[in-house]
Write a protein that holds these residues in place. Sequence first.
Motif, short mmCIF file in Angstrom:
data_model
loop_
_atom_site.label_atom_id
_atom_site.label_comp_id
_atom_site.label_asym_id
_atom_site.label_seq_id
_atom_site.Cartn_x
_atom_site.Cartn_y
_atom_site.Cartn_z
N SER A 86 11.54 -60.86 66.48
CA SER A 86 12.47 -61.20 65.40
C SER A 86 12.56 -62.69 65.15
O SER A 86 12.96 -63.12 64.07
CB SER A 86 13.87 -60.64 65.72
OG SER A 86 14.38 -61.21 66.91
N TRP A 91 9.78 -63.29 59.92
CA TRP A 91 11.00 -62.49 59.77
C TRP A 91 12.21 -63.39 59.52
O TRP A 91 13.19 -62.97 58.92
CB TRP A 91 11.26 -61.67 61.03
CG TRP A 91 10.04 -60.98 61.55
CD1 TRP A 91 9.32 -61.31 62.66
CD2 TRP A 91 9.35 -59.87 60.96
NE1 TRP A 91 8.25 -60.48 62.80
CE2 TRP A 91 8.24 -59.58 61.79
CE3 TRP A 91 9.58 -59.09 59.83
CZ2 TRP A 91 7.36 -58.54 61.51
CZ3 TRP A 91 8.70 -58.06 59.56
CH2 TRP A 91 7.61 -57.79 60.39
N LYS A 120 8.94 -52.72 61.88
CA LYS A 120 8.23 -53.92 61.44
C LYS A 120 6.79 -53.61 61.07
O LYS A 120 6.23 -54.20 60.14
CB LYS A 120 8.31 -55.00 62.51
CG LYS A 120 9.68 -55.68 62.61
CD LYS A 120 9.63 -56.85 63.56
CE LYS A 120 10.91 -57.69 63.45
NZ LYS A 120 12.11 -56.98 63.84
#
Length: 327
Positions: A86, A91, A120
């Motif tokens: 993340s 992202w 993802k």
Amino acid sequence: MRARFMYLLIAVSLVLPGGLTKAAGALSNDEMDAGSDLPYISVPKSGSGQESPLPPLIFRTKTSPPEPAAAVRRYRDLGVIVRDSSWLPVWNPVATSAWARRISQSLPFDSILVELPPGKLKRLEEDAALRRSLHGLILELADNGVATGLVINDPVLFLAPERGRILELITALEDLPFAVVLLEIDRVLTPPGQEDLPLIDALVNLSVGVTVRSPWPVGMVLRPYQLDQGELGGRLEESAIDFIALRLEDLSRDSVRGIEPFLAIYPRAQFRVIPSLNAGIQKNGGDIEKTGYLLERLESWQRHLQVYPNFGGILLDDLEAFGNLHP
């Protein structure tokens, strides 16, 4: 825990033999402003311009430039898996060049393999702009001497009826310049003393299909005992898969000797070793709880195993666990 990890990445300086050194190539003020929230660890080197005795990284990109003499020490053939993707700038957008430069300057690894969970992966598959962003990040890291790989470990993708999805994903992502793709199939195999022969047959067939279809080298993760299940080790050796990564949970000094028989039994298979850092700390405690101790241990393993031509290096299981070690 995630927040604590981010603060550790920003705050921690790792202590190794030879003392602390300043990371090379200070960032400009603009880069610092653009990437002020980026993970950063200051890693010392063993000496100015000192070359690592370890063999060159098997996954190194052809265009990777030589490291400047003042750069932090980077351990050859030592990679790490990023479990929490993340904080990658694709992202959480920031200036990718500043981010990549910080990563290359501050971590002792010359490859990072990014685990992407199902959500993802699906976003990447469907979003061309996101793929372009990741493509740019991979190239930025390569320009800084760090190779990037992909880790797939969703058990659903290794089991029927979703097994064919891996080939679809590879097709969708084939333009991304990954250095390697790693499939963690050890998660779906049976415990010691048991064998699921239909599953093993299917995984061997999957290894063939992925190796043929993938534009990148392909590796599969196994635990040492799983090599004997349904003759899986020998069958993967025959399937022309690029390498087998052996997960190792005992990180004591002599545990690496347990890997040697497999290197000898399967001479045509290429091997990596994946030390499971969390499990290793539980078993070995203070013996490796400092980053300096751990890196010295891994370098000793490298020297010991590099006499085998089919040994290709070490891949740490989790960057977060590494960041949580004591300096």
